[in-house]
Design an enzyme around this catalytic site. Structure first.
Site, mmCIF file in Angstrom:
data_model
loop_
_atom_site.group_PDB
_atom_site.id
_atom_site.type_symbol
_atom_site.label_atom_id
_atom_site.label_comp_id
_atom_site.label_asym_id
_atom_site.label_seq_id
_atom_site.Cartn_x
_atom_site.Cartn_y
_atom_site.Cartn_z
ATOM 1 N N LEU A 124 1.542 3.162 5.621
ATOM 2 C CA LEU A 124 0.893 4.101 4.717
ATOM 3 C C LEU A 124 0.373 3.326 3.520
ATOM 4 O O LEU A 124 1.024 2.384 3.055
ATOM 5 C CB LEU A 124 1.884 5.174 4.233
ATOM 6 C CG LEU A 124 2.354 6.210 5.255
ATOM 7 C CD1 LEU A 124 3.403 7.124 4.641
ATOM 8 C CD2 LEU A 124 1.186 7.023 5.791
ATOM 9 N N ASP A 125 -0.793 3.715 3.012
ATOM 10 C CA ASP A 125 -1.347 3.065 1.832
ATOM 11 C C ASP A 125 -0.395 3.201 0.647
ATOM 12 O O ASP A 125 0.441 4.109 0.592
ATOM 13 C CB ASP A 125 -2.700 3.677 1.460
ATOM 14 C CG ASP A 125 -3.791 3.313 2.448
ATOM 15 O OD1 ASP A 125 -3.563 2.419 3.279
ATOM 16 O OD2 ASP A 125 -4.869 3.942 2.389
ATOM 17 N N LYS A 126 -0.558 2.333 -0.319
ATOM 18 C CA LYS A 126 0.308 2.307 -1.488
ATOM 19 C C LYS A 126 0.358 3.648 -2.208
ATOM 20 O O LYS A 126 1.420 4.087 -2.660
ATOM 21 C CB LYS A 126 -0.160 1.211 -2.458
ATOM 22 C CG LYS A 126 0.726 1.023 -3.675
ATOM 23 C CD LYS A 126 0.223 -0.139 -4.522
ATOM 24 C CE LYS A 126 1.099 -0.353 -5.744
ATOM 25 N NZ LYS A 126 0.628 -1.500 -6.569
ATOM 26 N N HIS A 139 -7.326 3.118 6.544
ATOM 27 C CA HIS A 139 -7.823 4.126 5.594
ATOM 28 C C HIS A 139 -8.497 5.317 6.280
ATOM 29 O O HIS A 139 -9.357 5.975 5.699
ATOM 30 C CB HIS A 139 -8.835 3.508 4.619
ATOM 31 C CG HIS A 139 -8.264 2.450 3.727
ATOM 32 N ND1 HIS A 139 -6.988 2.508 3.203
ATOM 33 C CD2 HIS A 139 -8.816 1.300 3.243
ATOM 34 C CE1 HIS A 139 -6.775 1.440 2.442
ATOM 35 N NE2 HIS A 139 -7.862 0.693 2.458
ATOM 36 N N LYS A 190 -8.540 8.807 4.484
ATOM 37 C CA LYS A 190 -9.348 8.733 3.266
ATOM 38 C C LYS A 190 -10.840 8.696 3.595
ATOM 39 O O LYS A 190 -11.654 9.378 2.962
ATOM 40 C CB LYS A 190 -8.968 7.488 2.455
ATOM 41 C CG LYS A 190 -7.581 7.528 1.859
ATOM 42 C CD LYS A 190 -7.283 6.242 1.105
ATOM 43 C CE LYS A 190 -5.911 6.280 0.449
ATOM 44 N NZ LYS A 190 -5.602 5.016 -0.254
#
Length: 234
Positions: free
Chosen positions: A102-104, A184, A187
């Protein structure tokens, strides 16, 4: 009957390096059943119990961890940024890897394991295992935008996303369900249909739901495979 050298058994179980466990063995701190063993090459049978001092050592096994990843931490073992491994105190910590990062800035359901086969099945697009995200947005989700996502989106740079599911949850939140997990992806899908994301939370992988574990951000729990395999069910 399977056998294993005592020093390898201890090292695999996360007690320490081969050098360290040999020292512990020769120092007389290790027992197999009720007998102190000082020979590192002693062969342990699979059903025998091994103790370090008075603590029973659990032999190496496949580990499955469910975590509620908080925002602001990377899904890596980076030495330069705060990462999710700071929260995990487990003897197999060095052997664990993440099943789909998972992204930050994204929070939610995260799986960790030392089972490479399980990881491959979960993250492979061929498995078509669903990952569901709640996305808090600015903008309006229209029928036209829903159809765009359901057909599959191609970005101007040529990157293509497989057909996904998208629906409205409330006025400022949508649900996006993907099966690929490209870089991503959530997003970029959100941006491609003219919406702005403000917050993203992964709430489900397969049939594993974050809400079923009662975790708060930063908390984790080790679960048996019979429960974790729900992630593999479509």
């Amino acid at each position: 009957m399977n056998k294993m050298r005592l020093d390898k058994f201890l090292s695999n179980a996360g007690v320490g390096s081969r050098k360290k466990v040999k020292y512990l063995i020769k120092d007389g701190r290790v027992r197999v059943e009720g007998e102190i063993i000082k020979n590192p090459s002693f062969e342990v049978e699979e059903n025998q119990k091994v103790y370090l001092d008075n603590d029973e050592i659990v032999p190496y096994h496949k580990v499955y961890i469910v975590m509620y990843k908080p925002a602001g931490f990377t899904s890596s073992k980076s030495e330069f940024e705060r990462n999710i491994f700071e929260f995990i105190n487990h003897p197999y910590l060095k052997k664990l890897h993440i099943v789909g990062r998972l992204d930050k800035d994204v929070r939610g359901l995260l799986l960790l394991t030392n089972d490479g086969e399980f990881t491959h099945k979960v993250i492979s697009p061929k498995s078509k295992i669903e990952k569901e995200y709640l996305v808090r947005i600015e903008g309006k989700l229209t029928e036209e935008k829903i159809k765009m996502v359901e057909r599959g989106i191609e970005l101007k740079n040529g990157v293509k996303f497989a057909p996904a599911k998208i629906k409205k949850v409330n006025e400022d939140m949508i649900s996006i369900i993907i099966t690929e997990g490209k870089f991503h992806e959530v997003k970029l899908i959100t941006k491609a249909i003219g919406l702005m994301y403000k917050e993203i939370v992964r709430i489900r992988i397969g049939k594993l739901k974050l809400e079923d574990f009662g975790l708060h951000p930063g908390e984790w729990v080790e679960v048996p495979y019979k429960k974790i395999r729900l992630a593999l069910e479509k």
